[in-house]
Scaffold this active site. Structure first.
Site, PDB file in Angstrom:
ATOM      1  N   ASP A  81       0.684  -1.235   0.187  1.00  8.99           N
ATOM      2  CA  ASP A  81       0.014  -0.024  -0.026  1.00  8.99           C
ATOM      3  C   ASP A  81       0.968   1.417  -0.173  1.00  8.99           C
ATOM      4  O   ASP A  81       0.467   2.259  -0.618  1.00  8.99           O
ATOM      5  CB  ASP A  81      -0.914   0.137   1.254  1.00  8.99           C
ATOM      6  CG  ASP A  81      -2.217  -0.829   1.090  1.00  8.99           C
ATOM      7  OD1 ASP A  81      -2.074  -1.850   0.302  1.00  8.99           O
ATOM      8  OD2 ASP A  81      -3.107  -0.656   1.488  1.00  8.99           O
ATOM      9  N   CYS A 122       1.248  -8.171   5.224  1.00  8.94           N
ATOM     10  CA  CYS A 122       0.854  -6.715   5.038  1.00  8.94           C
ATOM     11  C   CYS A 122      -0.798  -6.615   4.753  1.00  8.94           C
ATOM     12  O   CYS A 122      -1.334  -7.563   4.826  1.00  8.94           O
ATOM     13  CB  CYS A 122       1.699  -5.931   3.864  1.00  8.94           C
ATOM     14  SG  CYS A 122       3.504  -5.936   4.473  1.00  8.94           S
ATOM     15  N   ASP A 123      -1.026  -5.279   4.430  1.00  6.44           N
ATOM     16  CA  ASP A 123      -2.275  -4.704   4.705  1.00  6.44           C
ATOM     17  C   ASP A 123      -3.688  -5.678   4.169  1.00  6.44           C
ATOM     18  O   ASP A 123      -4.504  -5.778   5.027  1.00  6.44           O
ATOM     19  CB  ASP A 123      -2.313  -3.552   3.865  1.00  6.44           C
ATOM     20  CG  ASP A 123      -1.479  -2.383   4.577  1.00  6.44           C
ATOM     21  OD1 ASP A 123      -0.571  -2.657   5.341  1.00  6.44           O
ATOM     22  OD2 ASP A 123      -1.792  -1.177   4.614  1.00  6.44           O
ATOM     23  N   LYS A 124      -3.601  -6.057   2.895  1.00  6.82           N
ATOM     24  CA  LYS A 124      -4.581  -6.712   2.406  1.00  6.82           C
ATOM     25  C   LYS A 124      -4.346  -8.074   2.467  1.00  6.82           C
ATOM     26  O   LYS A 124      -5.377  -9.147   1.986  1.00  6.82           O
ATOM     27  CB  LYS A 124      -5.020  -6.249   0.918  1.00  6.82           C
ATOM     28  CG  LYS A 124      -5.295  -4.898   1.081  1.00  6.82           C
ATOM     29  CD  LYS A 124      -6.357  -4.248   2.005  1.00  6.82           C
ATOM     30  CE  LYS A 124      -6.540  -2.692   2.061  1.00  6.82           C
ATOM     31  NZ  LYS A 124      -5.227  -1.974   2.470  1.00  6.82           N
ATOM     32  N   CYS A 195       5.390  -2.451   8.390  1.00  4.80           N
ATOM     33  CA  CYS A 195       5.789  -1.139   8.833  1.00  4.80           C
ATOM     34  C   CYS A 195       5.506  -0.892  10.437  1.00  4.80           C
ATOM     35  O   CYS A 195       4.631  -1.314  10.538  1.00  4.80           O
ATOM     36  CB  CYS A 195       5.055   0.124   8.120  1.00  4.80           C
ATOM     37  SG  CYS A 195       5.199   0.291   6.474  1.00  4.80           S
ATOM     38  N   GLU A 491      -6.703   4.732  -0.162  1.00  2.00           N
ATOM     39  CA  GLU A 491      -6.519   5.462   1.375  1.00  2.00           C
ATOM     40  C   GLU A 491      -5.952   6.754   1.120  1.00  2.00           C
ATOM     41  O   GLU A 491      -5.391   7.180  -0.024  1.00  2.00           O
ATOM     42  CB  GLU A 491      -5.335   4.624   1.937  1.00  2.00           C
ATOM     43  CG  GLU A 491      -5.583   2.969   2.199  1.00  2.00           C
ATOM     44  CD  GLU A 491      -4.472   2.140   3.041  1.00  2.00           C
ATOM     45  OE1 GLU A 491      -4.701   1.311   3.450  1.00  2.00           O
ATOM     46  OE2 GLU A 491      -3.336   2.817   2.833  1.00  2.00           O
ATOM     47  N   SER A 517      -5.103   5.264   5.355  1.00  2.00           N
ATOM     48  CA  SER A 517      -4.017   4.369   5.929  1.00  2.00           C
ATOM     49  C   SER A 517      -4.099   4.115   7.506  1.00  2.00           C
ATOM     50  O   SER A 517      -4.342   5.133   8.305  1.00  2.00           O
ATOM     51  CB  SER A 517      -2.652   5.076   5.453  1.00  2.00           C
ATOM     52  OG  SER A 517      -1.545   4.275   6.122  1.00  2.00           O
TER      53      SER A 517
END
EC number: 4.2.1.9
Length: 609
Positions: A81, A122-124, A195, A491, A517
């Site tokens: 992302d 990570c995000d998704k 992150c 985002e 985000s």
């Protein structure tokens, strides 16, 4: 007693061809009849949170083989992302979640796998795999790649911990020199891993602990530490045990839907609110609950947010605290322990590693356990050396952070605030609700009234912010960025970061039908539902309108009378629900298909069937 699913392709004369193909992958006579375990990896060299996963699938596979299973690895896609941010690449991020869920279903069902280990980060990716796990309902263990170490920079005489968001903020601040910006950029992301703050990736990996689907430490121990390897080894051993319990002992209590019940989803959301997790987690928990056929809604989230205190503040809410600090304070099991002592959890729910969450807390909460191995595990620290290699260091903090009055994790009596780190707001601009990360909002602007500055895209808003067109007291409204309107629900990390860069982080609000985000903070209100493309009232806001935001009372209100709002709706319906200005945006066929089938953010942006 259920048959092994894999028996479909490994038994009977009619499966001679399939067995021949299985043999070509390395299977032998003695393997037919063992559980076939899918090792669902997500290695990619595009994403720092996944760059170190290449060999970890085979690490898990070796443990599966040793425990009496047959391991077969495959990969999913993974979108970064942060790299996709600020351009049309972000249109693909949320849709990739559903693509990941589908791809896991396709591979597991096509090859009749019996169980799976999901290696996410990570995000998704974690949400996509979680949706697949709920959909398939076969034994599963989640193990993530882990957080990256926080960056360190020596700046104007002081050393400070930083992350990606810091680099973005200083890059847009003219008071920093090019050399200083470059130093932040080089230092912000020093190692492999997700992150380092309580952003979406780490939030979701923490929530898998609360859901009972991953091992303690999954959300908090840094990717570089040797102790993280133990989670991967244990996952490989555990999944074979779970598969045999289900298929050979008829024990359905270890299936995902038996573990991730409504009570477990409420526990996860309770944790999310207490730790000030990313607002994206709302989307993903709603979507996972939908796949699990659990009746978990925005109303449940609203109810929890009114009574769950904030027990931990991590970057971006508290910029000098990162996941490594949470781990030193006892990790997610410590936060859950404090929530349990405040009678805010259902600890009777099962987990993949203990009979109940209570049993897990008795063993893993550093306040109640006396196990020296647990203490040592949570003393695992960053190595302080830039690297892309997992498990590459073995450093320890000298002490744990057990201070529950002023430490990184607080008890309920000494909470950062008495109500939650996430809140659902309702009003005439958001009839189905919207989300704000209250843990990242300064107390001085919990109530805010301002004048609307309306933009038909994130790009237009960014241009105005960088062009110094936004002033203190403005409410930046970004619309037609929802699941359908974007499409893809971008985002808004750049707009929120640039408002900080301009010194407006405590003087402006941002309201959008898009999302934020996990790195966003400030008065950032997203997921406005219905979105503009669905005829939501956010599509009727005009420049100069007054918008009133009242977080303590959970309201957001467009201050115009009903007759005026109705007139605007009549006019807009005649024109159609689309941006007033043409956007320079290339929407592919894949994105158009996504837009046709997605629901609103209030329902998790899941597909309409």
């Amino acid at each position: 007693m259920p048959d092994y699913r894999s028996k479909t392709s490994t038994h009977g004369r009619n499966m001679a061809g399939a067995r021949g193909l299985w043999r070509a992958t390395g299977m032998k006579d003695e393997d037919f009849g063992k559980p076939i375990i899918a090792v669902v990896n997500s290695f990619t060299q595009f994403v720092p949170g996944h760059v170190h996963l290449k060999d970890l699938g085979q690490l898990v596979a070796a443990e599966i083989q040793a425990a009496g299973g047959v391991a077969k690895e495959f990969n999913t896609i993974a979108v970064d992302d942060g790299i996709a941010m600020g351009h049309d690449g972000m249109l693909y991020s949320l849709p990739s979640r559903d693509l990941i869920a589908d791809s896991v279903e396709y591979m597991v069902n096509a090859h009749c796998a019996d169980a799976m280990v999901c290696i996410s980060n990570c995000d998704k990716i974690t949400p996509g795999m979680l949706m697949a796990a709920m959909r398939l309902n076969i034994p599963v263990v989640f193990v993530s790649g882990g957080p990256m170490e926080a960056g360190k920079v020596k700046f104007r005489g002081d050393e400070k911990a930083i992350d990606l968001v810091d680099a973005m903020v200083v890059a847009a601040d003219d008071s920093y020199t090019d050399e200083e910006v470059a130093e932040f950029e080089r230092s912000a992301c020093p190692t492999c891993g997700s992150c380092s703050g309580m952003f979406t990736a780490n939030s979701m990996n923490c929530l898998t602990e609360a859901l009972g689907l991953s091992l303690p430490g999954n959300g908090s121990i840094v990717a570089t530490h040797a102790n993280r390897k133990k989670l991967f080894l244990k996952a490989g051993q555990l999944i074979v045990e779970l598969a045999k319990r289900y298929y050979e002992q008829n024990d359905a209590s270890i299936l995902p839907r038996s573990i991730a019940t409504k009570a477990a989803f409420k526990n996860a959301m309770t944790l999310d609110i207490a730790m000030g997790g990313s607002t994206n987690t709302v989307l993903h928990l709603l979507a996972a609950a939908n796949e699990a056929e659990v009746d978990f809604t925005m109303d449940d989230i609203d109810e929890l947010s009114r009574r769950v205190p904030v027990l931990s503040k991590v970057a971006p809410a508290k910029q000098d605290v990162h996941m490594e600090d949470v781990h030193r304070a006892g990790g997610i099991m410590a936060i859950l322990g404090e929530l349990d002592r405040a009678n805010l959890l259902d600890v009777s729910v099962p987990t993949v590693h203990e009979k109940t969450l209570k049993d897990a807390l008795d063993k893993w909460d550093i306040i109640r356990t006396e196990d020296p191995d647990v203490y040592e595990f949570y003393r695992s620290s960053p190595g302080g050396v830039p690297t892309q290699v997992a498990f590459s260091q073995n450093r320890y903090y000298s002490t744990l952070d057990g201070d529950r009055e002023k430490g990184v994790i607080r008890n309920a009596e000494h909470a950062f605030s008495k109500d939650g780190g996430l809140a659902v707001l309702y009003g005439n601009i958001a009839l189905d609700g919207c989300i704000v990360k209250t843990a990242g909002v300064d107390e001085s602007i919990l109530k805010f009234t301002g004048s609307a500055r309306v933009f038909e895209s994130q790009d237009a808003a960014v241009e105005a912010i960088l062009g110094n067109e936004i002033k203190a007291g403005d409410v930046v409204v970004i619309r037609y960025e929802g699941p359908r309107g974007g499409p893809g629900m971008q985002e808004m990390l750049y707009p929120t970061s640039y408002l900080k860069s301009k010194g407006l982080g405590k003087d402006c609000a941002l309201v959008t039908d898009g999302r934020f985000s996990g790195g966003s903070s400030g008065l950032s209100i997203g997921h406005v539902s219905p979105e503009a493309a669905e005829g939501g009232a956010i599509g009727l806001v005009e420049d100069g309108d007054t918008i009133e935001i009242d977080i303590p009372n959970r309201t957001i209100h467009l201050n115009i009378d009903d007759a005026t709002l109705a007139h605007r709706r009549t006019v807009q319906e005649a024109k159609g629900w689309h941006p007033k200005e043409e956007r320079k945006r290339k929407v592919s066929k894949a994105l158009k298909v996504y837009a046709m089938h997605t629901t609103s953010a209030a329902k998790g942006a899941v597909r309409i069937l």
